[in-house]
Design a protein around this motif. Structure first.
Motif, PDB file in Angstrom:
ATOM      1  N   SER A   1     -28.354  -1.026  73.537  1.00 56.67           N
ATOM      2  CA  SER A   1     -29.706  -1.405  73.134  1.00 56.67           C
ATOM      3  C   SER A   1     -29.706  -2.315  71.916  1.00 56.67           C
ATOM      4  CB  SER A   1     -30.535  -0.155  72.840  1.00 56.67           C
ATOM      5  OG  SER A   1     -29.937   0.592  71.798  1.00 56.67           O
TER       6      SER A   1
ATOM      7  N   VAL B   1     -29.585  -1.694  68.768  1.00 53.36           N
ATOM      8  CA  VAL B   1     -30.488  -1.270  67.699  1.00 53.36           C
ATOM      9  C   VAL B   1     -29.795  -1.420  66.358  1.00 53.36           C
ATOM     10  CG1 VAL B   1     -31.734   0.339  69.183  1.00 53.36           C
ATOM     11  CG2 VAL B   1     -29.738   1.131  67.896  1.00 53.36           C
TER      12      VAL B   1
ATOM     13  N   GLY C   1     -42.188   1.851  72.470  1.00 54.35           N
ATOM     14  CA  GLY C   1     -40.857   1.279  72.424  1.00 54.35           C
ATOM     15  C   GLY C   1     -40.444   0.865  71.030  1.00 54.35           C
ATOM     16  N   LEU C   2     -39.321   0.142  70.950  1.00 57.02           N
ATOM     17  CA  LEU C   2     -38.739  -0.289  69.700  1.00 57.02           C
ATOM     18  C   LEU C   2     -39.400  -1.574  69.200  1.00 57.02           C
ATOM     19  CD1 LEU C   2     -34.992   0.191  70.666  1.00 57.02           C
ATOM     20  CD2 LEU C   2     -36.379   1.750  69.306  1.00 57.02           C
TER      21      LEU C   2
ATOM     22  N   CYS D   1     -38.743  -5.198  66.953  1.00 58.21           N
ATOM     23  CA  CYS D   1     -37.712  -6.141  66.538  1.00 58.21           C
ATOM     24  C   CYS D   1     -38.362  -7.091  65.552  1.00 58.21           C
ATOM     25  CB  CYS D   1     -37.147  -6.903  67.729  1.00 58.21           C
ATOM     26  SG  CYS D   1     -35.875  -8.119  67.281  1.00 58.21           S
TER      27      CYS D   1
ATOM     28  N   TYR E   1     -39.594  -4.151  71.861  1.00 56.61           N
ATOM     29  CA  TYR E   1     -38.292  -4.710  72.219  1.00 56.61           C
ATOM     30  C   TYR E   1     -37.755  -4.033  73.476  1.00 56.61           C
ATOM     31  CZ  TYR E   1     -33.201  -5.207  72.002  1.00 56.61           C
ATOM     32  OH  TYR E   1     -31.885  -5.424  72.309  1.00 56.61           O
ATOM     33  N   ARG E   2     -37.287  -4.856  74.412  1.00 53.85           N
ATOM     34  CA  ARG E   2     -36.744  -4.340  75.671  1.00 53.85           C
ATOM     35  C   ARG E   2     -35.319  -4.838  75.842  1.00 53.85           C
ATOM     36  NH1 ARG E   2     -40.794  -1.986  78.304  1.00 53.85           N
ATOM     37  NH2 ARG E   2     -42.942  -2.637  77.843  1.00 53.85           N
ATOM     38  N   PRO E   3     -34.333  -3.951  75.710  1.00 51.78           N
ATOM     39  CA  PRO E   3     -32.939  -4.363  75.898  1.00 51.78           C
ATOM     40  C   PRO E   3     -32.745  -4.995  77.269  1.00 51.78           C
ATOM     41  CG  PRO E   3     -33.071  -2.152  74.985  1.00 51.78           C
ATOM     42  CD  PRO E   3     -34.464  -2.526  75.377  1.00 51.78           C
TER      43      PRO E   3
END
Length: 404
Positions: A60, A62, A92-93, A95, A117-119
């Motif tokens: 991911s 991160v 979600g995350l 960035c 953020y989408r891996p």
């Protein structure tokens, strides 16, 4: 500061340099020839860097990541942080990050992803309000793509993860409960009838954990971190406190650290915060003082204080509108010279940031005041052999005609 880039007053630096970046991009053509893209990619490939294996993260990707490369033909240093955040709630995350042009003193420009953020998806970032970054690949050790201005001008960018003369780190958080509140205060803390402390630690990663010069920066082992947090929490008196740590500059052998403390007492008094800034020489392995960065002449410190005073009198570069206080005014009283702040002087890609806490200067509205001093106006005061002067030389920003 925490590892959040927008925390602890770092973001206001960006607003003051947008015009300079627009002027720079306005000189560029409207198209991006293939030869220019190839040249930029070759330039990044030639950059000295540690092996990619040393900086590969989880799938991911991160955490904190630092890149060097070019936008068009201009060298840049870019930093990104991928982590959980309230920005998107449970969706979600986030960035977010910043970057600066190494050969210019325009300051930091803020970046953020417009959505969680989408891996695995090509990285897309907004540089508000200047333009957008669109990578051709997901976030990883290498990034390339196109920077597009709001007017439609396009420049290729090519970046590679690199920690040369910098550190790779993460921020670790520990929390501990303090003593119970006394009965007279519990009505203010019905939701939390005890003191609590949240404390952040800087944790170096990868090869940096073994570098002798960085031992003073590394946080203690887990058991000692927990013990230190519990001991500090026991000293609280019915309050919610947070101690943060982070960096405002991480390049050219210098690491600028900013530590903050926020305390909200449950007895009804107003919350208060304090910040402290320090500069670490990554090559020498020690903290630097402001005195050893200035010329040895007896009046260097005095001249710096006069420079700060002129900024306060003229309301220059204090970014007061961004701080929400356009009606700021300074009352010099019996003296036109303001002493340097107790909490130290912060360093950024642009220059110095002086943080004055309430009571250190006279002003209208309550709250701290930040004064920004650019490197060009500081050059006559800097010691030529100092690490900061070395950094400016390596960036091509030191003028040879300076007083020796």
């Amino acid at each position: 500061m925490s590892s959040k880039f927008c925390k602890n007053h770092l973001v206001p630096l960006a607003g003051r340099v947008i015009a300079g970046l627009l002027a720079l991009s306005g000189c560029q053509p409207n198209t991006t020839p293939k030869a220019e893209v190839a040249t930029a990619q070759k330039r990044v490939a030639a950059l000295p860097a540690r092996p990619v294996a040393a900086v590969v993260a989880a799938p991911s990707f991160v955490g904190y990541h630092r890149y060097r490369g070019t936008v068009g033909t201009q060298p840049v240093i870019l930093e990104l942080l991928v982590d959980a955040s309230q920005n998107f709630g449970s969706k979600g995350l986030r960035c977010e990050g910043k970057y600066f042009y190494e050969r210019r003193t325009g300051g930091d420009l803020v970046l953020k992803a417009p959505a969680p953020y989408r891996p695995g998806q090509p990285l897309h970032l907004l540089e508000d309000p200047t333009g957008t970054w669109q990578a051709t690949q997901p976030l990883g050790p290498v990034l390339s793509g196109t920077w597009t201005s709001r007017a439609g001008r396009r420049l290729p960018f090519a970046l590679r993860e690199d920690y040369q003369d910098a550190v790779r780190y993460e921020t670790l958080t520990h929390a501990a409960r303090g003593p119970a509140c006394s009965p007279e205060y519990r009505e203010y803390a019905a939701w939390r009838p005890f003191a609590e402390l949240t404390q952040e630690f800087l944790h170096l990663l990868g090869p940096d954990t073994l570098r002798p010069a960085l031992r003073r920066l590394q946080c203690p082992p887990p058991a000692r971190r927990r013990a230190r947090t519990r001991a500090a929490a026991r000293q609280l008196d019915c309050a919610d406190a947070a101690r943060s740590i982070g960096q405002s500059f991480n390049a050219y052998g210098l690491l600028a650290i900013k530590e903050g403390e926020y305390v909200n007492e449950y007895n009804g008094s107003r919350p208060h915060a304090e910040d402290r800034a320090r500069l670490y020489d990554l090559r020498a392995g020690r903290w630097l003082t402001l005195a050893e960065l200035l010329r040895p002449e007896a009046d260097s410190l005095r001249l710096l204080e006069q420079l700060v005073s002129r900024h306060l009198v003229n309301n220059q570069d204090t970014n007061l509108e961004a701080q929400g206080r356009p009606d700021f005014y300074w009352q010099p009283g019996d003296s036109t010279i303001v002493a340097l702040p107790r909490s130290g002087v912060g360093f950024t890609s642009q220059g110095l940031v002086l943080l004055y806490e309430p009571g250190e200067v006279s002003y209208g509205p309550a709250g701290p005041v930040e004064v920004y001093l650019s490197y060009p106006e500081l050059l006559p005061l800097l010691r030529p052999a100092s690490p900061v002067a070395r950094m400016l030389r390596e960036r091509g920003l030191w003028r040879d005609g300076q007083k020796q």
